[in-house]
Design a protein around this motif. Structure first.
Motif, PDB file in Angstrom:
ATOM      1  N   LYS B 343      -9.345 -23.483  51.067  1.00  0.00           N
ATOM      2  CA  LYS B 343     -10.216 -24.633  51.896  1.00  0.00           C
ATOM      3  C   LYS B 343     -11.942 -24.386  51.929  1.00  0.00           C
ATOM      4  O   LYS B 343     -12.574 -25.483  51.748  1.00  0.00           O
ATOM      5  CB  LYS B 343      -9.295 -24.382  52.461  1.00  0.00           C
ATOM      6  CG  LYS B 343      -9.510 -25.561  53.759  1.00  0.00           C
ATOM      7  CD  LYS B 343      -8.373 -25.720  54.342  1.00  0.00           C
ATOM      8  CE  LYS B 343      -9.142 -25.478  55.741  1.00  0.00           C
ATOM      9  NZ  LYS B 343      -8.809 -25.335  57.279  1.00  0.00           N
ATOM     10  N   ILE B 347     -14.686 -27.198  50.311  1.00  0.00           N
ATOM     11  CA  ILE B 347     -15.638 -26.992  51.460  1.00  0.00           C
ATOM     12  C   ILE B 347     -16.928 -26.869  51.333  1.00  0.00           C
ATOM     13  O   ILE B 347     -18.367 -27.202  51.317  1.00  0.00           O
ATOM     14  CB  ILE B 347     -15.789 -26.512  53.393  1.00  0.00           C
ATOM     15  CG1 ILE B 347     -14.249 -26.949  53.866  1.00  0.00           C
ATOM     16  CG2 ILE B 347     -16.450 -26.444  53.641  1.00  0.00           C
ATOM     17  CD1 ILE B 347     -13.852 -26.070  54.751  1.00  0.00           C
ATOM     18  N   TRP B 350     -18.358 -29.320  48.440  1.00  0.00           N
ATOM     19  CA  TRP B 350     -18.714 -31.040  49.246  1.00  0.00           C
ATOM     20  C   TRP B 350     -20.097 -30.068  49.862  1.00  0.00           C
ATOM     21  O   TRP B 350     -20.937 -30.792  49.591  1.00  0.00           O
ATOM     22  CB  TRP B 350     -17.881 -30.981  50.243  1.00  0.00           C
ATOM     23  CG  TRP B 350     -16.469 -31.409  50.025  1.00  0.00           C
ATOM     24  CD1 TRP B 350     -15.882 -31.961  49.637  1.00  0.00           C
ATOM     25  CD2 TRP B 350     -16.769 -33.748  49.220  1.00  0.00           C
ATOM     26  NE1 TRP B 350     -15.096 -32.481  48.677  1.00  0.00           N
ATOM     27  CE2 TRP B 350     -15.796 -33.778  48.843  1.00  0.00           C
ATOM     28  CE3 TRP B 350     -17.960 -34.171  48.829  1.00  0.00           C
ATOM     29  CZ2 TRP B 350     -16.164 -35.240  48.066  1.00  0.00           C
ATOM     30  CZ3 TRP B 350     -18.047 -35.991  48.734  1.00  0.00           C
ATOM     31  CH2 TRP B 350     -16.768 -35.864  48.583  1.00  0.00           C
TER      32      TRP B 350
END
Ligand SMILES: Cc1cc2nc3c(=O)[nH]c(=O)nc-3n(C[C@H](O)[C@H](O)[C@H](O)COP(=O)(O)OP(=O)(O)OC[C@H]3O[C@@H](n4cnc5c(N)ncnc54)[C@H](O)[C@@H]3O)c2cc1C
Ligand code: SF4
Lengths: 445, 516
Positions: B343, B347, B350
């Protein structure tokens, strides 16, 4: 849908599960009483020494199992009914399988010493052992470790972290005597004694463990009668296949669970892999039981193929292994016996600071290299695998040794020294030593 | 040895406490002279009335005088606003400079003494604490004992306290420098030594503290990783670039009446490189200025692709860069706190690429304005909508407050991983066109997890190592610590033929694997 049940969530069982999932859509359940998730047993020492927490030793994140539809059960299995294809859990539940993979691992050896069940004495294999060690190592001034192998030296390092003085009893006349040859073992002995102040006792055997009168260890007595006071005893005298569960059943066992080339036991639809398995017909260069991480992984991968419909024999390639003794890394490729048998000879080189060495064993007549032990110099697996496969001669290997170097950039390179030593020792088959230009080295390894 | 260490710790803590208390020492009194010296003549009359109560008054703390000055200027500006006299509004930031000239008393009068007692003694104390480890910590090797048992390294009370201090420090530094006037005065003697004509600013203070941190903690890094030549030489490299390129050379340039310029910083990390004032400053400063301008462009247009192709982005991120330098030295005790989850990786991708796009858009707008002599693009004011938000959000909050303030909480590369546009650019080159990779050694991995745990960029190195796959990741800064902490000699940073870089996973071990 076929239900595959795997007993044991170590490297063997988990590798099998992962590969079966890749190749099939079967229902997969993995059971272990030790931990819910797969963790790296090899990292136990690092949890103890604060390098990592338990979470860090889990090679896959927890969502991985859900995403890959691998069901995990934290249960102890108390009985297996092979005729009904059913497992009985200690909790009372049962589970039915279509095919069963036994990957129960090992148990630590205890050889019936007097006092071996006293408090303050322990082995090191599981998470529970690690917890015990936290407890047992509190307010200990001196510890005695018995057994000169890999886990013993790890335990010494762990106790060292807690500033506990360690006396280390070794039956052989040097460290890890059933694997290492004299010279490289001496280098490790030197490291343990001089750099880490381990009180190393060669050729010393345990006679009994002494009781403090309250059921706790107070010391040990050696075969020669010497008494060593201590508050902690670490027993690290090897492991044996964990076959308690299946011992008096229809399953054929010897030291381990007997399996054929396809890792099948004598009972249909029951397989065994990893530490607990004993090969009926090991290949000439391999042993019937190999209690190492890598063998478990390779067996897991192989059995997954068979179960997914592609019958595959277990064919391990050239032997390799690695370990670390405090600060010195060890790697080995191929066959290096602890003593050269007839027809074998060896080339040994050691650095002046006694922190690095290589031992290459070769066939005296043909000069073909059989294997290498190396301390303090990392070697490239791929290159050694190819050299040993292709039966390279000693002179070839020494000449190209730089190609096998796997040390990080900017590390001191020992090859020129090694090659010089070689040319001195084997003038009859000299080699060229070539130096690479600096730019060449930087841009093109 | 132990005694030296303890004395060092004591000295360090004492000088740190003194450093903190300096903010509360001395007093402030603004004189007419001071007022006239700082405030532009056209504003002097306007502000005179509002300042009548302030001038001559003695304040014990910087807070009082700062608040009064701010209030006085704001009151005037509000009057202008109600009168809609937009062009009269005072935009000049006088507060910090006024407080600076108003300072008097202990610190201002004894700045050399306080400088020695805080920064110099603190550094000596730190070194006394650090250097004995070269003996005390035993033979060279991995020194991660107890990391997860310590309050400093494992988000314990000490980590949280240091994090809080750093965050507060950055907020004051970027947004309220007037409150730390005494610290700025403290470094004046050194500023004068380097450039007699200059007045120390918060940026000089920051640069100095930064350099001290890199040097002192660099020595710690070298001692800790003394078994690895790669780590030793790399650390010396970041210490050198910080001391010379980032700190001394720009100051010396200013002394020689040349533009302030850090030759190793580059766009888009150096986000104001294309600001009109910066281009004008460089191009109007003669031959050297022009050279600086061309150099700055060459560095990111040719330097980045070429050097990254041969060595990976590490040539910059962990050998040269200042942010990287701090992370690799002062940040090393916190590298294990980076988030390794999938995860976090999502993040990261991005976020860091968004910042790159943001920097790109902002720069295009700024350059467009410069060429056309306008102030807006597509009808939007460039400063208000792009340049200012970027400077505030990315330049200050992200890179400073979060990037360094959160070291003890989220690891030492928060900025480099999630925010740095230059890292994103270097990363794209590294991922797609480079000879660099981390090789895994055949089948030797035992999945222990040391590599992943100590990866400051939060790369799950083990994921690759245990399946025998080269690690080719845009974020890898090539610090080499995974290779240093691997107990089985599995990992190696290499520049090799591009051909086999993105390999299929292959674990050596089974004969059958080779036949496939
Ligand atoms: C401290 C230590 C360090 C090591 N370091 C190395 C190394 O560096 N390199 C190397 O090659 N090897 C190393 N080894 C050996 C290596 O860890 C083992 O070979 C390997 O883990 C065996 O894997 P496995 O899957 O066969 O079994 P295991 O990992 O033992 O897994 C078996 C699991 O099954 C569970 N289980 C067994 N019976 C039952 C039951 N009845 N009900 C429920 N659950 C059950 C067990 O609790 C266990 O969790 C080390 C071992 C130890 C202890
Ligand atoms: S540190 Fe080395 S052995 Fe451990 S998981 Fe990483 S690559 Fe594998």
């Amino acid at each position: 849908m076929k239900h595959i049940v795997i007993l044991g969530n170590g490297i063997a069982g988990i590798t099998a599960a992962r590969h079966i999932r890749k190749k099939s859509d079967y229902k997969i359940t993995v059971i272990s009483g030790e931990s819910e998730h797969f963790y790296s047993r090899t990292a136990l020492m690092y949890i103890f020494m604060g390098h990592m927490k338990y979470e860090h030793t889990k090679p896959y994140e927890d969502w991985f199992w859900i995403k890959n539809r691998i069901e995990l059960m934290k249960e102890w299995v108390s009985e297996i009914d092979f005729s009904k294809k059913q497992l009985q859990f200690e909790s009372g539940q049962t589970l039915v399988y279509d095919q069963l993979i036994l990957a129960t691992g090992s148990v630590s050896n205890k050889f019936g010493w007097k006092g071996e069940n006293l408090k303050g004495l322990q082995t090191l294999y599981s998470l529970q052992d690690l917890e015990n060690m936290e407890e047992n190592s509190k307010s200990v001034k001196r510890a005695v470790i018995v057994g000169g192998g890999l886990v013993g030296v790890e335990m010494a390092e762990m106790l060292h972290y807690k500033s506990i003085d360690v006396t280390y009893l070794i039956r052989e006349n040097h460290f890890w005597g059933n694997v290492l040859q004299n010279e490289e073992a001496n280098l490790i002995d030197h490291h343990l004694i001089h750099d880490h102040h381990i009180d190393l006792r060669h050729s010393t055997e345990l006679e009994e463990i002494l009781d403090d009168g309250k059921g706790h260890v107070a010391g040990v007595r050696t075969k020669s009668g010497e008494i060593i006071d201590c508050q902690f005893v670490g027993l690290t005298v090897g492991v044996s296949p964990n076959i308690q569960l299946v011992k008096n059943t229809a399953l054929e066992t010897e030291r381990g669970i007997l399996v054929d080339d396809f890792l099948k036991t004598n009972i249909p639809d029951v397989f065994a892999i990893g530490d607990c398995a004993q090969l009926r017909n090991p290949q000439p260069h391999r042993k019937p039981i190999e209690a190492v991480w890598y063998a478990g992984r390779m067996m897991g991968e192989t059995v997954a193929k068979t179960i997914s419909g592609n019958e595959t024999a277990y064919r391990p390639g050239i032997w390799f292994n690695s370990a670390k003794f405090f600060d010195i890394e060890y790697q080995t490729y191929g066959q290096v016996p602890n003593e050269n048998s007839a027809g074998l000879s060896s080339f040994y080189w050691e650095s002046k600071n006694k922190k690095a060495c290589i031992k290459i064993v070769f066939n005296e007549a043909s000069k073909i290299v059989m294997g290498i032990n190396t301390m303090g110099i990392r070697q490239r697996h791929e290159v050694w695998d190819e050299w040993l496969e292709k039966n390279r001669r000693l002179d070839y290997v020494i000449e190209h040794l730089g190609k096998a170097n796997f040390d990080p950039e900017l590390f001191k390179r020992y090859e020129p020294e090694i090659q010089q030593a070689y040319n001195y020792e084997f003038p009859e088959m000299p080699i060229k030593t070539s130096k690479k230009s600096f730019l060449h080295k930087v841009l093109n390894k | 040895m132990k005694l030296i260490k303890q004395t060092g710790l004591f000295l360090f803590i004492a000088s740190f406490l003194l450093f903190l208390s300096i903010l509360f020492l001395g007093s402030f009194q603004l004189t007419d002279e001071g007022f006239n010296q700082i405030v532009k003549s056209e504003h002097q009359e306007i502000l005179a009335e509002g300042f009548s109560d302030i001038i001559g008054k003695e304040y014990n703390l910087s807070f009082g005088i700062v608040n009064d000055i701010n209030a006085a200027i704001e009151a005037i500006n509000n009057e202008f606003k109600t009168a809609q006299a937009w062009n009269q509004i005072i935009y000049d930031d006088y507060t910090a400079s006024l407080v600076r000239v108003a300072a008097k008393g202990t610190v201002a009068e004894n700045s050399i003494l306080f400088f020695l007692l805080t920064l110099v003694l603190g550094s000596i104390g730190a070194l006394m604490y650090i250097i004995p480890d070269s003996k005390l910590s035993g033979a060279a090797g991995i020194k991660n004992n107890g990391i997860f048992h310590k309050a400093l390294n494992n988000r314990g009370w000490l980590g949280i306290m240091i994090g809080t201090f750093l965050i507060t420090f950055y907020i004051l530094l970027y947004f309220f420098p007037a409150y730390i006037t005494n610290w700025i005065i403290l470094v004046q003697p050194l500023q004068s030594l380097i450039n007699p004509a200059a007045t120390s600013s918060q940026w000089f203070l920051y640069g100095l503290l930064y350099t001290f941190a890199v040097l002192v903690m660099g020595i710690r890094m070298i001692i800790k990783y003394r078994h690895s030549n790669y780590q030793i030489i790399r650390t010396i490299s970041v210490m050198f670039f910080q001391l010379s390129f980032a700190f001394l050379i720009p100051e010396i340039l200013v002394r020689l009446n040349q533009p302030y310029f850090d030759f190793k910083n580059m766009w888009p990390l150096d986000y104001d490189f294309f600001d009109a004032w910066h281009i004008k400053m460089l191009t109007s400063s003669g031959g050297l200025g022009i050279f600086m301008f061309v150099w700055g462009i060459t560095l990111f247009v040719i330097g980045v692709p070429a050097l990254t192709y041969f060595f990976g982005k590490r040539w910059y991120c962990s050998w040269v860069c200042g942010c990287g330098g701090l992370a690799e030295t002062a940040g090393d005790p916190f590298r294990q706190l980076s988030d390794k989850s999938l995860k976090a990786w999502k993040i990261e991708r991005w976020l860091v690429h968004s910042v790159l796009v943001f920097a790109l858009v902002m720069t295009i707008a700024v350059v467009y304005n410069f060429i056309t002599g306008t102030h807006s693009i597509l009808g939007l004011d460039t400063y208000t909508y792009l340049r200012k938000p970027y400077g505030f959000l990315i330049g200050s909050i992200f890179s400073g407050v979060v990037g360094t303030g959160f070291y003890p909480l989220m690891g030492n590369r928060v900025w480099c991983r999630f925010g740095c546009p230059l890292a994103a650019y270097l990363g794209i080159v590294q991922r797609f066109k480079s000879r660099f990779r981390i090789t895994t050694n055949g089948g030797q991995c035992i999945s222990c997890g040391n590599c992943s745990t100590y990866c400051e960029m939060g790369i799950d190195v083990r994921w690759y190592a245990q399946r025998g796959q080269n690690i080719v990741r845009s974020s890898c800064v090539g610090c080499g610590v995974c290779s240093a902490v691997c107990p089985r000699g599995v990992l190696n940073l290499e520049n090799r033929d591009e051909k086999d870089r993105l390999n299929e996973p292959l674990l050596i071990g089974l004969q059958t694997e080779k036949e496939q």
